[in-house]
Scaffold this motif. Structure first.
Motif, short mmCIF file in Angstrom:
data_model
loop_
_atom_site.label_atom_id
_atom_site.label_comp_id
_atom_site.label_asym_id
_atom_site.label_seq_id
_atom_site.Cartn_x
_atom_site.Cartn_y
_atom_site.Cartn_z
N ASN A 36 6.52 32.89 47.55
CA ASN A 36 7.05 34.24 47.54
C ASN A 36 8.30 34.32 48.43
OD1 ASN A 36 7.21 36.89 46.83
ND2 ASN A 36 5.19 37.45 47.60
N VAL A 37 9.09 35.38 48.20
CA VAL A 37 10.24 35.67 49.05
C VAL A 37 10.09 37.12 49.49
CG1 VAL A 37 12.74 35.95 49.12
CG2 VAL A 37 11.74 34.05 47.85
N HIS A 38 10.32 37.39 50.78
CA HIS A 38 10.21 38.76 51.29
C HIS A 38 11.56 39.19 51.83
CE1 HIS A 38 5.75 38.71 51.30
NE2 HIS A 38 5.96 37.42 51.43
N SER A 39 11.92 40.46 51.61
CA SER A 39 13.21 40.95 52.09
C SER A 39 13.12 42.43 52.41
CB SER A 39 14.30 40.70 51.04
OG SER A 39 13.91 41.25 49.81
N LEU A 125 -0.95 47.65 45.61
CA LEU A 125 -0.71 48.58 46.70
C LEU A 125 -1.84 49.59 46.71
CD1 LEU A 125 3.10 49.23 46.20
CD2 LEU A 125 2.05 47.85 47.95
N ASN A 131 -4.20 46.13 53.96
CA ASN A 131 -4.06 45.65 52.58
C ASN A 131 -4.12 44.14 52.59
OD1 ASN A 131 -3.13 44.87 50.01
ND2 ASN A 131 -2.07 46.83 49.78
N PRO B 182 8.92 51.67 50.45
CA PRO B 182 9.46 50.64 51.33
C PRO B 182 9.94 51.20 52.68
CG PRO B 182 10.42 50.47 49.14
CD PRO B 182 9.67 51.74 49.18
N ALA B 185 7.15 51.69 54.99
CA ALA B 185 6.73 50.41 55.55
C ALA B 185 7.61 50.05 56.75
CB ALA B 185 6.80 49.32 54.49
N GLY B 206 0.65 49.36 52.07
CA GLY B 206 0.58 47.92 52.26
C GLY B 206 1.81 47.19 51.72
N TRP B 207 2.93 47.86 51.61
CA TRP B 207 4.17 47.24 51.14
C TRP B 207 4.59 46.13 52.09
CZ3 TRP B 207 7.18 47.71 46.92
CH2 TRP B 207 8.48 47.22 46.98
N ASN B 208 4.99 44.95 51.52
CA ASN B 208 5.40 43.87 52.41
C ASN B 208 6.71 43.20 52.00
OD1 ASN B 208 4.64 42.42 50.15
ND2 ASN B 208 3.44 40.92 51.26
N GLY B 209 7.50 43.88 51.18
CA GLY B 209 8.84 43.35 50.87
C GLY B 209 8.85 42.16 49.94
N SER B 210 7.76 41.91 49.24
CA SER B 210 7.72 40.77 48.32
C SER B 210 8.73 40.94 47.18
CB SER B 210 6.30 40.67 47.76
OG SER B 210 6.33 40.10 46.48
#
Lengths: 189, 474
Positions: A36-39, A125, A131, B182, B185, B206-210
């Motif tokens: 995965n990539v997170h931003s 979500l 979560n 977002p 978050a 529970g947003w995590n920027g994926s």
């Protein structure tokens, strides 16, 4: 709690151009699978580089919208032509032009709701304090940090993890870490 | 997409990502200033007063209002159309400008959408309380019942309104909330206390920027924008049908849907500017809501105000062209009769004032713009008042002609809705980030002032090199 048997190697970046180059290099040249990539914001071009399939949320919206719209027209027609027919302003019982505004509104309403809930469901979500499906590797991801995560089974040979770390470091990662989901659990508390 | 370096930057102040987060989120973290408390106290008082007036209307009945048999729609419906109109700018900024890829919308869309939701809430109060028995308001929905299963009348624009306004409120809420996830978050991840973190965790889901989630988020936003756009146009067209489908001279005209929609966008943008000019000053957000943003919004006000002006001329032309004595008399009365004072306020506020925005200097003079936005909103209120009251007061049967004056209860309810609107907006500014943080970050590296300055230097070097060659060859 979601205790999968995986260990994650995380590479932290602070610039999206470097991130894009890293993703391209790791996936295409080194042929490693990026988990995965997170931003902090959507990075343009990353969907194609990660080989992401286009989401089917709009298809859901279309199907639900059309179906519910038609159901509403049928309902209104049944009310006015069959169940309780009354003459309103000289209009025919089956007054299709009159039904158009509400047909449109119901289509839009149901399409919007179905897409929103499909979005929440597919991203896992939920309005909960914890979560477990979406790990937050670092609190700065929603601020100014970009993360590439590569994963492998905990029992896999350590060379794999070392290769991951090398790949990330070669591509200019600010920091490279190994974490499991259990580590995140502890950090939260 | 290429952006010319000559264009104004959309973000000033040499910001980086964490500064953007700080500047915007800090207002949800610290105590608001004295000005916020003063504004809050005033709005809550107005809301309380309006609440009392609404209670009186329900308890003693619509006799508390100044309505009579001839003029059965007065302040109540004027306020309803005014609020719905104001609500349209938010969706236009969020949805339509997203479809047109206008990056400048990112600084203003969150507040504008919030404004839409609060305006539509205020609007929705009026159909509910103007009914004689508002506790039976659920009668408007089609549900099987024991009265023969009597159903609502789907031929009536009043019922189309029920569905249109409810849909508009709910879809705007969805669109606004989707964009907020977002950013909530972001607020969650900065939270120091456990309680605050828990609250914003629940809100941000529970947003995590994926990246996968961002992909779905962008597609969802785009499709919601795509369906919200025709929704904006349809909702105010349906509201205009409340009048256009009648037989009253001055009401029964096909110019109403485009006229009302343009007027809605006109008054909506004016209200957005009123709110944002105050917000940017009091919350130190001038680097994000720049003078350029105000300039562009004034241009939209100019365009839509001119469309409203053309609609006025069309009405007058059709009154003459149709040679209908009723239509002609209605319009003659509008500018010479008992309500001509309202007509001339409307004309000067709506037709003359937006024309000042042809001048760049005036579009960028923030004090002037603020004053103009208030004038425009007053003018648009009078427009609805003129359409409704002056047409009703003198229609086909002279023996029914009557005058109307809003009672103190009606004026109180209007003040109450203003109170509700500003209270809600002040609370929103305290609890949620007023600018779309993630969206502003995504345009930093294309529209921030550092990028522009670098590009301009390159351009000038290139020009100098060209000129150098030019000099050498001659």
């Amino acid at each position: 709690m979601n205790m999968d048997n995986k260990k994650y190697v995380l590479g932290y970046f602070d610039d999206e151009h470097q991130l894009l180059h890293a993703v391209k290099n790791i996936r295409q040249e080194k042929r490693m699978d990026i988990q995965n990539v997170h931003s902090p914001f959507p990075v343009h071009g990353i969907d194609d580089l990660l080989g992401m399939k286009r989401t089917r949320i709009p298809v859901m919206g279309f199907c639900v919208g059309i179906t519910c719209g038609i159901l509403m027209v049928v309902f209104m027609s049944w009310i006015h032509a069959l169940d309780y027919p009354l003459v309103y302003g000289g209009k025919p019982y089956f007054a299709l032009p009159s039904f158009i505004p509400i047909w449109f509104e119901v289509t839009v309403l149901t399409a919007a709701f179905s897409m929103f809930f499909t979005f929440l469901y597919s991203c896992r979500l939920k309005p909960a304090v914890k979560n477990e499906f979406n790990p937050v590797w670092d609190r700065r991801i929603t601020n100014d940090l970009f993360v590439i995560s590569l994963s492998a089974d905990k029992n896999d040979p350590p060379e794999i993890f070392q290769n991951y770390k090398n790949a990330l470091n070669e591509n200019g990662a600010l920091k490279v870490e190994e974490k499991t989901l259990a580590d995140i659990e502890e950090e939260e508390d | 997409m290429y952006e010319s370096p000559i264009r104004e930057p959309l973000i000033n102040g040499n910001k980086n990502y964490s500064q953007i987060t700080d500047d915007i989120v800090q207002h949800t973290e610290k105590m608001p200033n004295k000005l916020w408390f003063l504004a809050f106290a005033l709005s809550v008082s107005a809301l309380a007063y309006g609440g009392i007036c609404m209670f009186l209307s329900v308890f003693w009945g619509i006799g508390e209002w100044g309505l009579n048999k001839t003029i059965d729609w007065g302040w109540g419906i004027t306020n309803f159309v005014w609020w719905v109109g104001i609500g349209h700018a938010g969706t236009l900024i969020s949805a339509v400008l997203l479809l047109f890829r206008q990056k400048w919308r990112t600084a203003v869309n969150r507040s504008a959408e919030a404004m839409t939701i609060f305006a539509v809430l205020c609007a929705g109060l009026f159909p509910a309380i103007h009914m004689g028995r508002p506790w039976l308001a659920f009668f408007v929905f089609p549900y099987p019942n024991t009265r023969g299963s009597v159903w609502p009348n789907f031929n009536s624009p009043l019922l189309w309104d029920v569905f249109a306004i409810s849909t508009y409120l709910l879809v705007s809420l969805l669109f606004w909330y989707t964009g907020l996830i977002p950013d909530l978050a972001t607020v969650r991840d900065r939270a120091q206390s456990k309680v605050r973190r828990a609250i914003y965790s629940v809100l941000s889901m529970g947003w995590n920027g994926s990246a996968r989630h961002w992909h779905r988020f962008e597609v969802l936003s785009l499709v919601l924008a795509g369906i919200a756009t025709p929704l904006v146009f349809s909702v105010h067209s349906i509201v205009s049908f409340d009048f256009a489908t009648s037989v009253i001279p001055g009401w029964h005209t096909t110019i109403f849907p485009p006229y009302f929609v343009a007027g809605a966008i006109f008054s909506g943008f004016a209200m957005v500017l009123t709110l944002l000019l105050i917000a940017r000053k009091t919350m130190n957000l001038e680097d994000y809501i720049t003078v350029g943003h105000v300039d562009v919004m004034c241009k939209i006000i100019l365009v839509t105000g001119s469309v409203v002006g053309i609609a006025y001329i069309t009405e007058l032309f059709m009154a003459w062209y149709s040679q209908s004595p009723y239509e002609q008399y209605t319009f003659a009365t509008r500018f010479l009769g008992k309500y001509s004072w309202a007509y001339w306020i409307m004309m000067s506020c709506n037709v003359i004032t937006p024309q000042f925005f042809w001048f760049r200097k005036l579009r960028r003079n923030l004090l002037f713009v603020f004053f103009m936005t208030i004038v425009i909103n007053v003018g648009m209120w009078y427009e609805r008042f003129v359409i409704i009251v002056s047409s009703l007061s003198q229609d086909y049967l002279p023996s029914s002609w009557m005058l109307y004056q809003g009672s103190w209860v009606e004026v109180g309810i209007f003040a109450g809705t203003l109170g509700l609107f500003f209270t809600a907006f002040l609370l929103f500014a305290r609890v949620f980030p007023v600018i779309a943080i993630a969206e502003v970050k995504s345009i930093l590296h294309t529209s921030g002032n550092q990028v522009r300055e670098k590009e301009m230097k390159k351009l000038e070097k290139g020009k100098a090199a060209e000129e150098g060659e030019h000099v050498l060859t001659h």
